[in-house]
Enzyme design. Structure first.
Site, PDB file in Angstrom:
ATOM      1  N   HIS A 125       0.821  -1.224   0.000  1.00  0.00           N
ATOM      2  CA  HIS A 125       0.000   0.000   0.000  1.00  0.00           C
ATOM      3  C   HIS A 125       0.854   1.273   0.000  1.00  0.00           C
ATOM      4  O   HIS A 125       0.315   2.365  -0.207  1.00  0.00           O
ATOM      5  CB  HIS A 125      -0.925   0.046   1.226  1.00  0.00           C
ATOM      6  CG  HIS A 125      -1.981  -1.004   1.234  1.00  0.00           C
ATOM      7  ND1 HIS A 125      -2.841  -1.200   0.185  1.00  0.00           N
ATOM      8  CD2 HIS A 125      -2.311  -1.943   2.165  1.00  0.00           C
ATOM      9  CE1 HIS A 125      -3.665  -2.213   0.463  1.00  0.00           C
ATOM     10  NE2 HIS A 125      -3.355  -2.673   1.660  1.00  0.00           N
ATOM     11  N   ASP A 162      -2.567 -10.675  -2.232  1.00  0.00           N
ATOM     12  CA  ASP A 162      -3.153 -10.125  -1.002  1.00  0.00           C
ATOM     13  C   ASP A 162      -4.600  -9.729  -1.308  1.00  0.00           C
ATOM     14  O   ASP A 162      -4.915  -9.322  -2.425  1.00  0.00           O
ATOM     15  CB  ASP A 162      -2.342  -8.901  -0.559  1.00  0.00           C
ATOM     16  CG  ASP A 162      -2.776  -8.366   0.793  1.00  0.00           C
ATOM     17  OD1 ASP A 162      -2.081  -8.648   1.787  1.00  0.00           O
ATOM     18  OD2 ASP A 162      -3.814  -7.668   0.858  1.00  0.00           O
ATOM     19  N   HIS A 164      -6.255  -7.261  -0.476  1.00  0.00           N
ATOM     20  CA  HIS A 164      -6.431  -5.831  -0.744  1.00  0.00           C
ATOM     21  C   HIS A 164      -5.668  -5.444  -2.012  1.00  0.00           C
ATOM     22  O   HIS A 164      -4.645  -6.045  -2.324  1.00  0.00           O
ATOM     23  CB  HIS A 164      -5.903  -5.000   0.432  1.00  0.00           C
ATOM     24  CG  HIS A 164      -6.550  -5.327   1.741  1.00  0.00           C
ATOM     25  ND1 HIS A 164      -6.015  -6.259   2.619  1.00  0.00           N
ATOM     26  CD2 HIS A 164      -7.685  -4.862   2.306  1.00  0.00           C
ATOM     27  CE1 HIS A 164      -6.809  -6.333   3.693  1.00  0.00           C
ATOM     28  NE2 HIS A 164      -7.827  -5.506   3.518  1.00  0.00           N
ATOM     29  N   ASP A 249      -4.504 -12.869   3.435  1.00  0.00           N
ATOM     30  CA  ASP A 249      -5.749 -12.390   4.029  1.00  0.00           C
ATOM     31  C   ASP A 249      -6.975 -12.658   3.150  1.00  0.00           C
ATOM     32  O   ASP A 249      -8.084 -12.231   3.497  1.00  0.00           O
ATOM     33  CB  ASP A 249      -5.653 -10.906   4.415  1.00  0.00           C
ATOM     34  CG  ASP A 249      -4.941 -10.057   3.388  1.00  0.00           C
ATOM     35  OD1 ASP A 249      -4.659 -10.558   2.278  1.00  0.00           O
ATOM     36  OD2 ASP A 249      -4.665  -8.878   3.691  1.00  0.00           O
TER      37      ASP A 249
HETATM   38 ZN   LIG Z   1      -4.135  -7.213   2.719  1.00  0.00          ZN
END
Ligand SMILES: [Zn+2]
Length: 314
Positions: A125, A162, A164, A249
């Site tokens: 991120h 991931d 996200h 995740d």
């Molecule tokens: Zn994540």
């Protein structure tokens, strides 16, 4: 020895304060599990490389780097509502980047087939000028820059599974045809970017791909898509090196998202990527830990991931 795990206890000193999902216990459970199974003794390596501030500037502004240093001097401090630092967070973050550089160098030198970097803070991120989403520096993007600049490769594939979207990695190479960024993630979900129509710009158009899954998507549906997309991207791009932003995740037990994968699926995903990498780039793969917040699911998934990495060449 053909697979290595890079880790250092310094990563435990990045203290994110009470109850934060991204905490040192994530690495403690990974280490314990790999020790119990004997994999740690067999595979773990110290991180000897130390990357410089100038190296971080390959992907980040000087102001960004200075902000993190200053925040650590005033620790505990918050860089955004989710992203907190302690006194040693800058050192841990630099060492996380260093782990990836060392792993990439060892694979390029032919000393290793592949490697898993058990690092924190995570990185995907982190944008050029912004820490966010538990991430300070973009570990995987810096590894890709190193492959381009130092090793003079021309086609790097980053697979980010991931749950996200890897907004920072997308931003890093959005206009580059040399780094293909493939992100598979739940949508809608934090950070809100990563729509399928974000395909890259300029010369990079067609080298950024976002594959989205609605909350609750069955694992079979996810896997069917994964098994279509991965070979197609390898065929189209023919990468010289594969980096994996390995978050776990998307596991069904993860508290931060609603996908339905299990450790069996992460093993199958690893296997498919390794098969494709063997066919296209001598199996050169370096994976780096991103998310994964249910400790039992994380330990199970990392163990299976590492066991698959070890299968290569044996
Ligand atoms: Zn994540």
């Amino acid at each position: 020895m053909k697979t290595a795990i890079y880790y250092d206890d310094l990563f435990l000193l990045h203290d994110t304060q009470n109850g934060h999902p991204e905490n040192a216990n994530r690495l403690r459970v990974i280490r314990r599990r790999l020790e119990e199974t004997g994999l740690w003794q067999q595979l773990s390596r110290p991180i000897t490389h130390r990357c410089t501030r100038e190296f971080l500037e390959l992907n980040h502004t000087r102001q960004h780097i200075q902000r993190i240093i200053s925040a650590c001097e005033n620790a505990p401090a918050s860089l955004d509502p989710d992203t907190v630092v302690s006194a040693r967070s800058y050192d841990a973050a630099v060492l996380a980047v260093s782990a990836l550089v060392e792993a990439v160098d060892a694979v390029m030198a032919g000393e290793l087939h592949n490697a898993f970097c058990a690092v924190r803070p995570p990185g995907h991120h982190a944008e050029k000028d912004r820490a966010m989403g538990f991430c300070l520096f973009n570990n995987i993007a810096l590894a890709a820059h190193h492959l381009l600049n130092h090793h003079q490769l021309e086609r790097i594939l980053i697979i980010d599974w991931d749950v996200h979207h890897g907004n920072g990695t997308q931003q890093a190479f959005y206009d580059s045809p040399q780094v293909y960024f493939l992100s598979l993630h739940q949508w809608p979900l934090y950070p809100g970017t990563g729509r399928p129509d974000e395909v890259g710009s300029g010369a990079g158009k067609g080298y950024n791909r976002n594959v989205i899954f609605a909350p609750g998507t069955p694992a079979d549906t996810y896997m069917q898509t994964f098994e279509e997309v991965i070979p197609a991207v390898f065929e189209q791009f023919s990468p010289q090196f594969v980096l994996i932003s390995a978050g776990f995740d998307a596991h069904k037990d993860d508290p931060l998202a609603q996908l339905q994968l299990t450790e069996d699926h992460f093993a199958a995903m690893t296997r498919l990527v390794l098969q494709q990498a063997a066919a296209h780039c001598n199996g050169r793969v370096v994976a780096s830990l991103e998310g994964g917040y249910n400790l039992m699911a994380l330990a199970n998934s990392v163990e299976r991931h590492v066991r698959e990495l070890m299968q290569v060449g044996s």
